[in-house]
Design an enzyme around this catalytic site. Structure first.
Site, PDB file in Angstrom:
ATOM      1  N   ALA A 112       8.535  -9.925 -10.697  1.00  0.00           N
ATOM      2  CA  ALA A 112       9.244 -10.116 -11.619  1.00  0.00           C
ATOM      3  C   ALA A 112      10.408 -11.358 -11.330  1.00  0.00           C
ATOM      4  CB  ALA A 112      10.102  -9.138 -12.539  1.00  0.00           C
ATOM      5  N   LYS A 113      10.586 -12.147 -12.198  1.00  0.00           N
ATOM      6  CA  LYS A 113      11.704 -13.000 -11.794  1.00  0.00           C
ATOM      7  C   LYS A 113      12.353 -13.540 -12.826  1.00  0.00           C
ATOM      8  CE  LYS A 113      11.329 -14.377  -7.412  1.00  0.00           C
ATOM      9  NZ  LYS A 113      12.385 -14.523  -6.481  1.00  0.00           N
TER      10      LYS A 113
END
Length: 239
Positions: A112-113
């Site tokens: 995830a970012k």
């Protein structure tokens, strides 16, 4: 676009009792990216969040139901740069997450970012301080915690319980303790695992001390000097 947005919202704290520090909207990626060119978005992510605060705009993209990655704070030196950053904010967020997902494809935890774009005035006013970034990070995380904890006024149509995990990135290395403490104070049962890179007193492994990320490279080099019993003066860069 409003119709598409309303159709795509699975979860939001917009109707939370009281005043949220920021609004979070969990979007259905299949709706949000419908008819978008595959050349730009080759893989549909598992989840997309749009987070909007008084002083920032943010996104969070994850490619698996269990995914972790850094939160990046973006500052703009003037309004022109801010306009460019805002226009490509989601695309940058998606590309950061997707590239990392390809790199980490063989490990069970997905990637995830998150990105937090500070308003241009806010970024300029605090160009020499991280206080603005920390303030926006707390609001960003609080909004996502609303979607995980589902307090009064927050209703979910998401297919499963939301579990979002965070890590340090540019501008947020000093925010991981804050994130863990905030999750603990709000009663999140997995608060110890919610952030990566926090200090030992919160049960973490600080990245800057143990050389896990760029901030720790210098520590790693110093330890090499010590173990190999060599001095810095004797080391020369090989051309």
């Amino acid at each position: 676009m409003f119709l598409a947005f309303n159709q795509g919202v699975l979860l939001t704290n917009f109707f939370k009792e009281g005043t949220p520090g920021a609004f979070a909207f969990r979007l259905d990626p299949k709706v949000a990216l419908k008819d978008r060119p595959a050349s730009l978005y080759p893989e549909v992510p598992f989840g997309i969040y749009l987070v909007s605060g008084r002083d920032f705009l943010g996104f969070h993209v994850r490619f698996r139901d269990v995914a972790r990655g850094g939160i990046l704070i973006i500052r703009s030196r003037n309004k022109e740069v801010y306009t460019i950053n805002a226009a490509r904010l989601f695309e940058e967020n998606y590309n950061l997450a997707y590239t990392q997902q390809l790199k980490n494809k063989d490990i069970p935890e997905g990637v995830a970012k998150g990105v937090i774009l500070l308003d241009s005035e806010k970024a300029q006013a605090h160009s020499q301080s991280s206080s603005a970034g920390r303030d926006c990070f707390v609001k960003y995380m609080d909004a996502l915690l609303d979607c995980m904890l589902l307090p009064a006024g927050v209703h979910s149509h998401a297919p499963s319980e939301e579990l979002v995990f965070f890590g340090p990135d540019e501008g947020t290395a000093d925010c991981m303790d804050i994130g863990a403490r905030r999750a603990r104070d709000r009663g999140h049962r997995y608060w110890k695992g919610l952030t990566t890179g926090k200090s030992v007193r919160f049960g973490g492994v600080p990245h800057d001390v143990y050389g896990i990320t760029t901030c720790g490279v210098r520590t790693y080099v110093r330890e090499l000097y010590r173990v190999l019993k060599i001095g810095r003066a004797s080391c020369r860069e090989r051309v």
